[in-house]
Design a protein around this motif. Structure first.
Motif: not given
Length: 196
Positions: A9-13, A32-36, A46-49, A71-75
């Protein structure tokens, strides 16, 4: 290479670093785990459980990550992980978006193959490098690098500089030892007896 799906899930900075630190602490407290995500047109926070990263992080395998952020997918590939120094929990993960036309750098697991001559003579085969860093287009990178050790005698090593794999540029230090057949006490005794 296998792929694995990770949903985030996207997160604001926050503008101020103190607010940002508080927000990151709150994310971790809630599991959650903060991710970039780097490498695309923009850096995505964004954040991932925590559970959503378990199969990606705690495994000897490497994966292409099918990232789904709202919903936005990337490899992408896993670029860096920070662990808590005491609890060993995941604090932060960096991903890198794959561009099919650009090579990526990735660590690939090493698998040894064959029965070394030195092992037959009583030595012990030791894997010194579990992964080798390679550079290539992502669709060329194999799941593992197989190193044949059948020719390896007692006290002999295989170094990164002696290896080559089609389509891959090896980025690890050329002098780094991948594996070695160590002399055991039994092998030393046998060698001494044979020398008499």
């Amino acid at each position: 290479m296998k792929s694995i799906e990770v949903k985030g899930t996207a997160r604001a900075i926050a503008e101020r670093s103190s607010e940002q630190a508080r927000a990151l602490k709150e994310i971790r407290k809630n599991g959650g785990v903060p991710c970039v995500l780097y490498g695309g047109n923009e850096v995505v926070h964004f954040t991932v459980p925590n559970e959503g990263l378990r199969n990606l992080v705690y495994t000897p395998h490497i994966y292409i990550v099918d990232l789904d952020i709202d919903g936005k997918k990337v490899n992408a590939i896993l670029k860096d992980i920070q662990f808590h120094p005491v609890k060993d929990t995941i604090l932060h993960v960096d991903f890198y978006q794959i561009d099919e036309a650009k090579p990526i750098v990735m660590e690939v697991p090493v698998q040894l193959e064959g029965l070394a001559e030195g092992v037959k003579a009583g030595g012990k085969l030791a894997l010194q490098m579990r992964k080798i860093k390679v550079k290539a287009l992502y669709n060329i990178i194999p799941e593992k690098l197989t190193v044949n050790v059948a020719h390896l005698g007692l006290g002999k090593t295989v170094k990164v500089g002696e290896l080559s794999f089609e389509g891959l540029e090896l980025m690890s230090a050329k002098e780094a030892v991948v594996c070695v057949v160590k002399l055991t006490r039994a092998a030393r005794g046998a060698a001494a007896t044979a020398g008499k």
